[in-house]
Enzyme design. Structure first.
Site, PDB file in Angstrom:
ATOM      1  N   ASP A 174      -3.084  -4.806  10.681  1.00 56.79           N
ATOM      2  CA  ASP A 174      -3.424  -5.179   9.304  1.00 56.79           C
ATOM      3  C   ASP A 174      -4.012  -6.597   9.268  1.00 56.79           C
ATOM      4  OD1 ASP A 174      -3.595  -4.936   6.553  1.00 56.79           O
ATOM      5  OD2 ASP A 174      -1.571  -4.140   6.334  1.00 56.79           O
ATOM      6  N   ASP A 235      -6.042   0.394  -0.581  1.00 56.02           N
ATOM      7  CA  ASP A 235      -5.031   1.382  -0.187  1.00 56.02           C
ATOM      8  C   ASP A 235      -5.085   2.630  -1.064  1.00 56.02           C
ATOM      9  OD1 ASP A 235      -4.274  -0.685   1.412  1.00 56.02           O
ATOM     10  OD2 ASP A 235      -2.262  -0.923   0.569  1.00 56.02           O
TER      11      ASP A 235
HETATM   12  C1  GLA Z   1      -1.694  -3.134   3.480  1.00 55.77           C
HETATM   13  C2  GLA Z   1      -2.362  -1.920   4.139  1.00 55.77           C
HETATM   14  C3  GLA Z   1      -1.529  -0.687   3.865  1.00 55.77           C
HETATM   15  C4  GLA Z   1      -0.120  -0.881   4.382  1.00 55.77           C
HETATM   16  C5  GLA Z   1       0.500  -2.120   3.784  1.00 55.77           C
HETATM   17  C6  GLA Z   1       1.817  -2.470   4.436  1.00 55.77           C
HETATM   18  O1  GLA Z   1      -1.727  -3.042   2.097  1.00 55.77           O
HETATM   19  O2  GLA Z   1      -3.675  -1.760   3.662  1.00 55.77           O
HETATM   20  O3  GLA Z   1      -2.124   0.442   4.447  1.00 55.77           O
HETATM   21  O4  GLA Z   1      -0.158  -0.959   5.783  1.00 55.77           O
HETATM   22  O5  GLA Z   1      -0.349  -3.264   3.932  1.00 55.77           O
HETATM   23  O6  GLA Z   1       2.374  -3.638   3.938  1.00 55.77           O
END
Ligand code: GLA
Length: 425
Positions: A174, A235
């Site tokens: 990430d 997301d």
């Molecule tokens: C970000 C990523 C998600 C997930 C969260 C976890 O938002 O884009 O897919 O992994 O972090 O905290």
């Protein structure tokens, strides 16, 4: 010919040979530079990822069945192996954020939360491997993960070695808490090379372009050299609005992102949320069909212990998975939008094509849409004729069509009709 002339001509010939060698080396270099050279993800990764469904639930006291814990992953592994998921291709069982202890150990290594993962990650990996599956894990290029656990900044090599040592097979990396765009790019590259240096085959799943977009247009050619897939957009949530926004972003940027996808490197529109709470049957069909057209990694985030037979059949649909996993590895694109319908197409191996027609209208009932076959697959999909099979919403052989004919379909609101066209002659 004089001796001097002979010498000149020999030197010229040698010059040509050398020039050819340099050209060949240069072209070979270009070829190598095209994809992360780890031999992985030759088709989009398939598996399960905990985030969308289980998020950062660390409360195992009150919610023992849905907290992020070893128990959850052991149970999902068992089901992936026994309920047909592995057999249709879902292979990677992936842990997302919130698996870590709040501090590194005395030697600077990441460690799993000892209450929620009492056996540690190595033992979990062994179990997952014993089921014929692979294990994915999560870390972050910056100072902290998005949920505030230890980041990998300054620890890339040691973290890569730790994951390899545990037997991890995929890393989702990430991009939270990274203080500059330079650190972001350097960090993603550093981790890619560090993973390669471990000698273990580890799929590298990046979010690099997502964190770059607000500042710079990402250089996808470069990203593809380091990552096996990469998130571009926000997301996914368990809602139609979220699925639509992902599709809208994809179509608005398709000129830029479609050409870079191919064996070894894929655009990642995020998890499949089929089998949860927010999507209607038609919307689930749309997600499955379009994720297949987009050559997207198929990472489900749902509760495989409690899933309807309908959702299971959709997620395990072999014909749709075959489109997603087509070995030609070309990502599909939106061909046209008219009257609140969208037509998408994807070239497949053996000159076949997949075509998806989406009814985006959110009012009224099923609407009919007629498509002329000459317009599909750059005029080639049904030329001079083709066999058409409808795969979704239900499988139906539609039969033989000529190039000049057209096809009439009925599409539910927010639903999709997915077709496969094959050459007849
Ligand atoms: C970000 C990523 C998600 C997930 C969260 C976890 O938002 O884009 O897919 O992994 O972090 O905290």
């Amino acid at each position: 010919m004089t001796a001097t002339m002979k010498l000149v001509s020999r030197v010229r010939r040698l010059g040509c040979v050398l020039a050819f060698c340099f050209l060949a080396l240069f072209l070979w270099g270009l070829r190598v530079a095209r994809a992360l050279d780890n031999g992985l993800a030759m088709t989009p990764t398939m598996g399960w990822l905990h985030w969308e469904r289980f998020m950062c639930n660390v409360n195992c006291q009150e919610e023992p069945d849905s907290c992020v814990s070893e128990k959850l992953f052991l149970q999902i592994a068992e089901i992936m192996a026994s309920d047909g998921w592995k057999d249709v291709g879902y292979e990677y069982l992936c842990i997302d954020d919130c698996w870590m202890a709040p501090e590194r150990d005395s030697e600077g290594r990441l460690q799993a939360d000892s209450k929620r993962f009492p056996g540690g990650i190595r033992r979990l990996a062994n179990y997952v491997h014993s089921k014929g599956l692979k294990l994915g894990i999560y870390a972050d290029v910056g100072n902290k993960t998005c949920a505030g656990f230890p980041g990998s900044f300054g620890y890339y090599d040691i973290d890569a070695e730790t994951f390899a040592d545990w037997g991890v097979d995929l890393l989702k990396f990430d991009g939270c808490y990274c203080d500059s765009i330079k650190h972001l790019a350097d960090g993603y590259k550093h981790m890619s090379l560090a993973l390669n240096r471990t000698g273990r085959s580890i799929v590298y799943s990046c979010e690099w372009p997502l964190y770059m977009w607000p500042i710079f247009k990402p250089n996808y050619t470069e990203i593809r050299e380091y990552c096996n897939h990469w998130r571009n957009f926000a997301d996914v949530y368990d809602s139609w609005q979220s699925i639509r926004s992902i599709l809208d972003w994809t179509t608005s940027n398709q000129e830029r992102i479609v050409p870079v996808a191919g064996p070894g490197g894929w655009n990642d529109p995020d998890m499949l949320v089929i089998g949860n709470f927010g999507l209607s049957r038609d919307q689930q069909i749309t997600q499955m069909a379009l994720w297949a057209i987009m050559a997207a990694p198929l990472l489900m985030s749902n509760d495989l212990r409690h899933i309807s037979l309908e959702a299971k059949a959709l997620l395990q649909d072999k014909d749709v998975i075959a489109i997603n996993q087509d070995p030609l590895g070309k990502q599909g694109y939106r061909l046209r939008k008219e009257d609140n319908f969208e037509v998408w197409e994807r070239p497949l191996s053996n000159l076949a094509w997949a075509v998806a027609m989406v009814n985006l209208q959110e009012i009224g009932g099923p609407r009919s849409y007629t498509i002329s076959l000459t317009s599909l697959g750059q005029g080639l999909a049904c030329n001079p004729d083709c066999l058409i099979t409808q795969l979704l919403p239900v499988k139906r052989k539609l039969g033989f069509y000529e190039w000049t004919s057209s096809l009439k379909t009925q599409i539910n609101p927010t639903g999709t009709v997915l077709l496969r066209l094959e050459r007849a002659s």
